[in-house]
Write an enzyme that holds these catalytic residues in place. Structure first.
Site, PDB file in Angstrom:
ATOM      1  N   LYS A  53       0.459   3.285  -2.909  1.00  0.00           N
ATOM      2  CA  LYS A  53      -0.674   4.339  -3.133  1.00  0.00           C
ATOM      3  C   LYS A  53      -0.322   5.767  -3.231  1.00  0.00           C
ATOM      4  CE  LYS A  53      -4.092   1.072  -1.405  1.00  0.00           C
ATOM      5  NZ  LYS A  53      -3.734  -0.307  -1.007  1.00  0.00           N
TER       6      LYS A  53
ATOM      7  N   TYR B 292      -2.192  -2.077 -10.820  1.00  0.00           N
ATOM      8  CA  TYR B 292      -2.340  -1.890  -9.415  1.00  0.00           C
ATOM      9  C   TYR B 292      -1.502  -3.044  -8.823  1.00  0.00           C
ATOM     10  CZ  TYR B 292      -4.271  -2.261  -4.735  1.00  0.00           C
ATOM     11  OH  TYR B 292      -4.291  -2.498  -3.296  1.00  0.00           O
TER      12      TYR B 292
ATOM     13  N   VAL C 173       1.224  -3.931   3.734  1.00  0.00           N
ATOM     14  CA  VAL C 173       1.008  -5.411   4.169  1.00  0.00           C
ATOM     15  C   VAL C 173       2.334  -5.946   3.984  1.00  0.00           C
ATOM     16  CG1 VAL C 173      -1.533  -5.633   4.289  1.00  0.00           C
ATOM     17  CG2 VAL C 173      -0.290  -6.272   2.284  1.00  0.00           C
TER      18      VAL C 173
ATOM     19  N   SER D 106       0.804  -1.207   0.117  1.00  0.00           N
ATOM     20  CA  SER D 106      -0.024  -0.041   0.235  1.00  0.00           C
ATOM     21  C   SER D 106       0.816   1.224  -0.247  1.00  0.00           C
ATOM     22  CB  SER D 106      -0.902  -0.027   1.217  1.00  0.00           C
ATOM     23  OG  SER D 106      -2.024  -0.644   0.872  1.00  0.00           O
TER      24      SER D 106
ATOM     25  N   TYR E  16      -4.870   3.384   7.439  1.00  0.00           N
ATOM     26  CA  TYR E  16      -6.138   2.759   7.440  1.00  0.00           C
ATOM     27  C   TYR E  16      -6.823   3.193   8.684  1.00  0.00           C
ATOM     28  CZ  TYR E  16      -3.030  -0.163   4.766  1.00  0.00           C
ATOM     29  OH  TYR E  16      -1.930  -0.672   3.869  1.00  0.00           O
TER      30      TYR E  16
HETATM   31  N1  GLN Z   1      -1.603  -5.455  -2.674  1.00  0.00           N
HETATM   32  C1  GLN Z   1      -2.355  -5.206  -1.352  1.00  0.00           C
HETATM   33  C2  GLN Z   1      -3.968  -5.601  -1.735  1.00  0.00           C
HETATM   34  O1  GLN Z   1      -4.213  -4.867  -2.470  1.00  0.00           O
HETATM   35  C3  GLN Z   1      -1.958  -3.802  -0.582  1.00  0.00           C
HETATM   36  C4  GLN Z   1      -2.850  -3.568   0.684  1.00  0.00           C
HETATM   37  C5  GLN Z   1      -2.181  -3.059   1.846  1.00  0.00           C
HETATM   38  O2  GLN Z   1      -0.752  -3.039   1.561  1.00  0.00           O
HETATM   39  N2  GLN Z   1      -2.814  -2.996   2.778  1.00  0.00           N
HETATM   40  O3  GLN Z   1      -4.483  -6.133  -0.863  1.00  0.00           O
END
Ligand code: GLN
Length: 313
Positions: free
Chosen positions: A68, A189, A259, A65, A241
């Protein structure tokens, strides 16, 4: 100062280790389940570009993430403010990063670019013939490392396991928010989430953001100031989050987690920090990483809203 930073980073890693038993590595992407939950690393870069580190600072991990924030920068650079924020909001959700519920019950456009739904939309807003190349070029520049590349095994694993992200993308398409083929946007993505970095790379990125998009050692502008302001604000309000509020109170540093176990933190006084620890808490944030950043925030007085009377350093 040098000694204080060196000893603070070492103590932060020891402090983070106490919490590892409370965490688990991500397993919903099978490739991530192979990570070693005991690893912990930190890198900090001062305004003067001095690099400090501790623990597993050079162990590679996928940004997940954290990508992002880069895709938001690329979308704002190529499509502009109006277009991007007509498709994604600026509000925290209070829900998990992969939640779908508010797209049905509250508003059609995703709440913010730091959750999966919002990032899928911002990826679709990267106006380029080759959005993945646009993204990687930006990562190379802001991390000062042209060797950074996609971890193919993680990319394939995410692509195979990404049914929840597929559901989000098709729901967005049915509401006419996503422009373009959802499978292609998802492919982009997944590739962006699978870019492999170290804390050294991400600390450099945080350092650029901490210096308002300028390299203070050369005066070169790497990102426009208005974009840095947006990214830092959204990191503070939404970057962790549904733990963003608690983290803002405890650490008070605009941060973004992934994650894969990474956290990038844009500290005051031009300081960039990155933490790594693949064991995650229930919200999907690195359990060791969050504690290490909280520790450094206290130790080095890095809370954005610290009372002036608390600042002794
Ligand atoms: N690639 C992960 C997903 O799409 C990214 C989510 C994350 O890092 N929280 O679920």
């Amino acid at each position: 100062m040098k000694q204080l930073l060196e000893s603070s980073l070492k103590s932060a890693v020891l402090y983070g280790q106490h919490y590892l038993a409370n965490g688990k590595v991500a397993s919903y992407i099978p490739e991530l389940a192979k990570a070693d939950p005991h690893q912990l690393g930190l890198c900090l870069i001062t305004k003067e570009k001095e690099i400090y580190h501790a623990g597993d600072w050079l162990v590679p991990f996928t940004m997940q993430s954290i990508s992002k924030t880069f895709s938001l920068i690329a979308a704002l650079q190529t499509s502009g403010y109006q277009k991007v924020f007509s498709k994604v909001g600026m509000e925290p959700t209070g829900d998990g990063f992969d939640s779908i519920v508010q797209l049905e019950t509250k508003q059609l456009i995703p709440f913010n670019p730091m959750i999966n739904a919002g990032a899928i939309v911002t990826v679709s807003c990267i106006d380029s013939k080759d959005p993945v190349k646009e993204f990687l070029d930006l990562v190379h520049k802001l991390c000062a490392n042209n060797e950074i590349k996609i971890n193919e095994a993680t990319y394939l694993s995410e692509k195979k396991a990404g049914m929840r992200n597929r559901s989000i993308a098709y729901l967005l398409e049915s509401d006419h928010i996503l422009e373009g083929d959802p499978e292609i946007i998802l492919d982009h993505y997944f590739k962006m989430c699978s870019v492999s970095v170290t804390t050294k790379d991400l600390a450099h990125y945080a350092w650029v953001l901490a210096n308002d998009g300028l390299d203070p050692t050369t005066g070169e502008r790497l990102i426009e100031g208005w974009i840095v302001r947006i990214v830092k604000t959204l990191m503070m309000t939404c970057g962790m989050y549904d733990e963003s509020g608690e983290f803002a109170v405890k650490a008070g540093i605009p941060s973004k987690s992934g994650v894969g176990g990474g956290i990038v933190s844009v500290a005051p006084n031009g300081i960039g920090i990155a933490a790594f620890g693949p064991a995650l808490n229930k919200k999907g944030n690195s359990v060791g990483g969050t504690h290490m950043i909280e520790y450094l925030s206290k130790e080095l007085n890095l809370h954005y809203f610290a009372n002036q009377s608390d600042i002794t350093a």
